[in-house]
Structures are given as C-alpha cells and as structure tokens.
Design a protein around this motif. Structure first.
Motif, PDB file in Angstrom:
ATOM      1  N   THR A   2      33.048 -10.003  73.605  1.00 42.04           N
ATOM      2  CA  THR A   2      33.915 -10.876  73.004  1.00 42.04           C
ATOM      3  C   THR A   2      32.977 -12.511  72.742  1.00 42.04           C
ATOM      4  OG1 THR A   2      36.139  -9.712  74.742  1.00 42.04           O
ATOM      5  CG2 THR A   2      36.680 -11.174  73.255  1.00 42.04           C
ATOM      6  N   SER A   3      32.938 -12.862  73.479  1.00 42.78           N
ATOM      7  CA  SER A   3      32.411 -14.007  73.230  1.00 42.78           C
ATOM      8  C   SER A   3      31.504 -14.658  72.278  1.00 42.78           C
ATOM      9  CB  SER A   3      31.608 -14.377  74.939  1.00 42.78           C
ATOM     10  OG  SER A   3      29.910 -13.594  75.353  1.00 42.78           O
ATOM     11  N   SER A 142      18.602  -4.558  71.250  1.00 44.06           N
ATOM     12  CA  SER A 142      17.748  -3.435  71.680  1.00 44.06           C
ATOM     13  C   SER A 142      18.724  -2.611  71.602  1.00 44.06           C
ATOM     14  CB  SER A 142      16.675  -4.097  72.991  1.00 44.06           C
ATOM     15  OG  SER A 142      18.281  -4.686  73.786  1.00 44.06           O
ATOM     16  N   ALA A 143      17.741  -1.536  71.720  1.00 41.36           N
ATOM     17  CA  ALA A 143      18.401   0.225  72.016  1.00 41.36           C
ATOM     18  C   ALA A 143      19.690  -0.014  73.431  1.00 41.36           C
ATOM     19  CB  ALA A 143      17.663   0.831  72.275  1.00 41.36           C
ATOM     20  N   LYS A 144      18.897  -1.626  74.063  1.00 38.99           N
ATOM     21  CA  LYS A 144      19.506  -1.612  75.455  1.00 38.99           C
ATOM     22  C   LYS A 144      20.802  -1.832  75.744  1.00 38.99           C
ATOM     23  CE  LYS A 144      19.002  -1.299  80.704  1.00 38.99           C
ATOM     24  NZ  LYS A 144      20.155  -0.244  80.203  1.00 38.99           N
ATOM     25  N   GLU A 145      20.690  -3.597  75.077  1.00 37.61           N
ATOM     26  CA  GLU A 145      21.736  -4.465  74.703  1.00 37.61           C
ATOM     27  C   GLU A 145      22.722  -3.424  73.727  1.00 37.61           C
ATOM     28  OE1 GLU A 145      20.974  -7.860  72.383  1.00 37.61           O
ATOM     29  OE2 GLU A 145      22.846  -8.302  71.731  1.00 37.61           O
ATOM     30  N   ARG A 146      22.487  -2.429  72.821  1.00 36.23           N
ATOM     31  CA  ARG A 146      23.155  -2.138  72.401  1.00 36.23           C
ATOM     32  C   ARG A 146      23.785  -0.740  72.655  1.00 36.23           C
ATOM     33  NH1 ARG A 146      19.248  -3.122  67.896  1.00 36.23           N
ATOM     34  NH2 ARG A 146      17.769  -0.784  68.779  1.00 36.23           N
ATOM     35  N   GLU A 147      23.407  -0.471  73.918  1.00 35.86           N
ATOM     36  CA  GLU A 147      24.263   0.381  74.099  1.00 35.86           C
ATOM     37  C   GLU A 147      25.165  -0.434  75.373  1.00 35.86           C
ATOM     38  OE1 GLU A 147      22.108   3.569  77.074  1.00 35.86           O
ATOM     39  OE2 GLU A 147      23.204   2.883  79.182  1.00 35.86           O
ATOM     40  N   ASP A 152      30.523  -1.395  76.075  1.00 33.59           N
ATOM     41  CA  ASP A 152      31.859  -2.487  76.276  1.00 33.59           C
ATOM     42  C   ASP A 152      33.201  -1.553  75.580  1.00 33.59           C
ATOM     43  OD1 ASP A 152      32.667  -4.485  77.263  1.00 33.59           O
ATOM     44  OD2 ASP A 152      32.204  -6.123  75.369  1.00 33.59           O
ATOM     45  N   LEU A 153      32.882  -1.595  74.072  1.00 36.01           N
ATOM     46  CA  LEU A 153      33.638  -0.462  73.015  1.00 36.01           C
ATOM     47  C   LEU A 153      34.252   0.178  73.979  1.00 36.01           C
ATOM     48  CD1 LEU A 153      31.551  -0.674  70.255  1.00 36.01           C
ATOM     49  CD2 LEU A 153      33.541  -2.325  70.634  1.00 36.01           C
ATOM     50  N   LEU A 154      33.527   1.262  74.589  1.00 36.11           N
ATOM     51  CA  LEU A 154      34.287   2.714  75.255  1.00 36.11           C
ATOM     52  C   LEU A 154      35.717   2.102  76.299  1.00 36.11           C
ATOM     53  CD1 LEU A 154      31.446   5.351  76.274  1.00 36.11           C
ATOM     54  CD2 LEU A 154      33.069   4.978  74.113  1.00 36.11           C
ATOM     55  N   ALA A 180      36.938   6.774  67.329  1.00 34.71           N
ATOM     56  CA  ALA A 180      36.672   6.652  65.776  1.00 34.71           C
ATOM     57  C   ALA A 180      37.398   4.661  65.361  1.00 34.71           C
ATOM     58  CB  ALA A 180      37.810   7.012  64.866  1.00 34.71           C
ATOM     59  N   ILE A 181      38.101   4.401  66.368  1.00 32.21           N
ATOM     60  CA  ILE A 181      37.898   3.364  66.192  1.00 32.21           C
ATOM     61  C   ILE A 181      37.628   1.962  67.380  1.00 32.21           C
ATOM     62  CG2 ILE A 181      40.584   1.460  67.978  1.00 32.21           C
ATOM     63  CD1 ILE A 181      42.427   3.491  67.374  1.00 32.21           C
ATOM     64  N   ALA A 182      36.602   2.399  68.082  1.00 27.74           N
ATOM     65  CA  ALA A 182      35.560   1.657  68.850  1.00 27.74           C
ATOM     66  C   ALA A 182      34.366   1.901  67.420  1.00 27.74           C
ATOM     67  CB  ALA A 182      34.980   2.705  70.164  1.00 27.74           C
ATOM     68  N   ARG A 183      34.544   3.040  67.161  1.00 31.01           N
ATOM     69  CA  ARG A 183      32.802   2.817  65.780  1.00 31.01           C
ATOM     70  C   ARG A 183      33.980   1.637  64.468  1.00 31.01           C
ATOM     71  NH1 ARG A 183      29.506   5.446  61.954  1.00 31.01           N
ATOM     72  NH2 ARG A 183      29.964   5.216  60.636  1.00 31.01           N
ATOM     73  N   ALA A 184      34.551   1.565  64.301  1.00 32.38           N
ATOM     74  CA  ALA A 184      34.930   0.702  63.292  1.00 32.38           C
ATOM     75  C   ALA A 184      34.763  -0.581  64.498  1.00 32.38           C
ATOM     76  CB  ALA A 184      36.266   0.414  62.946  1.00 32.38           C
ATOM     77  N   LEU A 185      34.770  -0.609  65.286  1.00 30.14           N
ATOM     78  CA  LEU A 185      34.832  -2.237  66.203  1.00 30.14           C
ATOM     79  C   LEU A 185      33.651  -2.050  66.748  1.00 30.14           C
ATOM     80  CD1 LEU A 185      37.971  -1.967  69.021  1.00 30.14           C
ATOM     81  CD2 LEU A 185      37.884  -3.328  66.929  1.00 30.14           C
ATOM     82  N   SER A 186      32.474  -1.485  66.484  1.00 28.31           N
ATOM     83  CA  SER A 186      31.167  -2.034  66.889  1.00 28.31           C
ATOM     84  C   SER A 186      30.100  -2.854  65.775  1.00 28.31           C
ATOM     85  CB  SER A 186      30.925  -0.410  66.763  1.00 28.31           C
ATOM     86  OG  SER A 186      30.342   0.437  65.482  1.00 28.31           O
TER      87      SER A 186
END
Ligand SMILES: Nc1ncnc2c1ncn2[C@@H]1O[C@H](COP(=O)(O)OP(=O)(O)OP(=O)(O)O)[C@@H](O)[C@H]1O
Ligand SMILES: [Mg+2]
Length: 281
Positions: A2-3, A142-147, A152-154, A180-186
């Motif tokens: 969010t931040s 990084s991959a870690k940050e994206r994970e 967070d999205l989940l 699908a909604i989480a993917r759109a928000l990603s």
C-alpha cells in the motif's frame, strides 16, 4: 504494497476533477464478409459512444448480448483500434502515446474477464502468474521482493500463502477469480475493466467476489469500468450506469436514477429480465 502504491503517476499531471477515463465519440465497425459485387460490408458494433469515469468510481456498462460492451471494453484497454473517436486516460489520448508512455498505459489499465482461464495461463503457477507482470514492468528489485509482494496480494484477496506454488486448475471458480484479480493488481493499476467478472460463478460466490472488488477499490483507489448484463449486480457495485443498445448509449446516469426512473423502454426490459433481489447475487 500500500505504501509504495503508485497507481496515479501516469500521464499528465492529475487534476482532481479530471476523469480517469474519457471515451469521446468512439465508433467500431467490424468488416463482415464481402457482399455481392465485392462490396465490403461492415457491422457497427459500437456507435459514437461517449462516456467518462471519475477517479475511484465505478461506471457500469449494461446491455443485452451483442450490444457492443466487450468491443467497447477492448478499445478502452487499447487492445482494439476504434474506427473513429478518441479515448483518453488521465487526460492523455491513446493516440498520442508511444514507447514507454504506451507501456505505462499497459500497466495502468488491467482487466478481469468472466472466465479466469482467459486471463490465467494454465501452465504457470500462481507465483509465476503474480510476478510475471512485475518483471515486465520492473516492479520489485529481486525475486524475494516480488515474492513478498505476491504474498501480500494473496492476503488482499483472502487466499492462503500456499496458493503460490499451485496451478490455476487446482482452484474453484471463485478462487481462480481471486487469483485473476490479484494478478491484475500485481502491476499496481489505477483502472480495471471488469467484463462480467462474476457471471460464471455460483450465486453464493458472486457476492463474495463483488464484496472483494468493492474492498479493493477503496484500498487502492481503483477506477472500474464494469461490464454486465445483470442489473442487480450493477446496482451493487456501480456509481453510474450507461445503458447500451445496438452499439449506442441510450441512457446514462447515477445508478439510483436509472433504477428508479428508467427513461427507455429498453432499460425497463433489462430491469424486468433480471432475477429478483437475493436470487442472483
Ligand atoms: N471480431 C469481430 N468481428 C466481427 N463482428 C464482431 C466481432 N466481435 C464482435 N462482433 C459483433 O459485434 C457485436 C457486439 O459484440 P460484443 O462482443 O461487443 O457484444 P457484448 O455486448 O459484449 O455481448 P455479450 O453480452 O454476449 O458478451 C455483435 O454483433 C458481435 O457479433
Ligand atoms: Mg461481452
């Protein structure tokens, strides 16, 4: 997430009252088969449509099957070229965008379709589905940050962390739509086109997904264009309604006005065709 959310930084400097999306006199003619004597024939799917959506609001486009809703939606996503007319996102015409400005638009405007299989690649794990767009648009270092962002999205769509390493087919329709909604928000969009997002779901699941969409809209200040033929679902989600008939907007206004005082026979018929309260949500 969010931040660091940066859904509003694309295009010209945002002016508070400027609509997020403006559709100006847009027409789409599809070529249909060539007639006798080789004359080209066209079908006008969208006919001189104008509408606008304010920041953080939902405009619903309703109309019977074949009225041109999806065609309009595809043009709004810049996936289909209008035959004439212009579409502006945050004041900037699509036609004036190129290069990085066009890529920014691809990130800013996302879509959730009726069938989550249309937006979810069956061969990708949920982790891959949720981080693919981040990689393309360079979100997360990084991959870690994206994970971390994916987890967070989940959480935002109320799915457990173990969802990450599973495949779309392992989930129910409602869960898939959450993915699908989480993917759109990603990719941290500012605008989401929702094309019948709950029509394929069980009645009991529909209201959960609609509530989720409302919650996310508030959390991320999302602007929605919501396509539906179900006026009851529309009354639940929308601020304004545009009624489409044979490619044209025949009526447009605040949701309560359209429901309480429909001016057009066509809108009356749409209203009469919906299942009664409680049965379709
Ligand atoms: N690629 C295409 N080529 C030719 N005609 C098309 C094409 N796509 C849609 N059409 C026609 O344009 C009209 C509008 O279709 P569209 O899919 O936009 O309607 P819709 O309101 O989304 O309908 P539904 O509620 O069934 O999804 C229809 O008559 C359709 O047959
Ligand atoms: Mg459609």
């Amino acid at each position: 997430m969010t931040s660091s959310y940066r859904g509003a930084d694309v295009g010209t400097a945002p002016i508070e009252s400027q609509p997020v999306l403006q559709v100006r006199g847009v027409t789409k003619r599809y070529p249909v088969r060539t007639g006798i004597l080789g004359r080209k024939e066209f079908h006008t799917a969208v006919d001189n449509v104008s509408l606008s959506v304010q920041s953080g609001k939902t405009l619903a486009v309703v109309g019977e099957s074949g009225s041109g809703k999806t065609t309009l939606g595809l043009m709004v996503l810049d996936l289909l070229q209008p035959t004439s007319g212009e579409i502006l996102y945050r004041g900037q015409p699509f036609s004036s965008r190129s290069g990085s400005n066009k890529r920014a638009l691809r990130r800013e405007m996302q879509v959730v379709f009726q069938d989550p299989y249309a937006s979810l690649n069956a061969r990708l794990t949920v982790r891959e589905a949720l981080t693919e767009g981040m990689i393309i648009h360079k979100i997360g270092d990084s991959a870690k940050e994206r994970e971390g962002r994916a987890l967070d999205l989940l959480q935002h769509v109320s799915l457990p962390p173990e969802t990450l390493d599973r495949y779309p087919h392992e989930f129910s329709g409602g869960q898939r739509q959450r993915i699908a909604i989480a993917r759109a928000l990603s990719v941290e969009p500012g605008f989401i086109l929702l094309d019948e997002p709950t029509s394929a779901l069980d009645v009991s699941v529909q209201s959960q997904v609609l509530n989720l969409l409302l919650k996310l809209q508030r959390e991320f200040n999302l602007t929605y264009l919501f396509i539906s033929h179900n006026l009851e679902v529309v009354s639940y989600l929308a601020d304004e309604v545009a009624v489409m008939e044979k490619g044209r907007i025949v009526e447009q206004g605040p949701v309560d006005d359209i429901f309480d005082r429909p001016a057009q026979d066509y809108t009356h018929r749409l209203l009469a065709a919906i299942p009664r309260i409680g049965s379709s949500l």
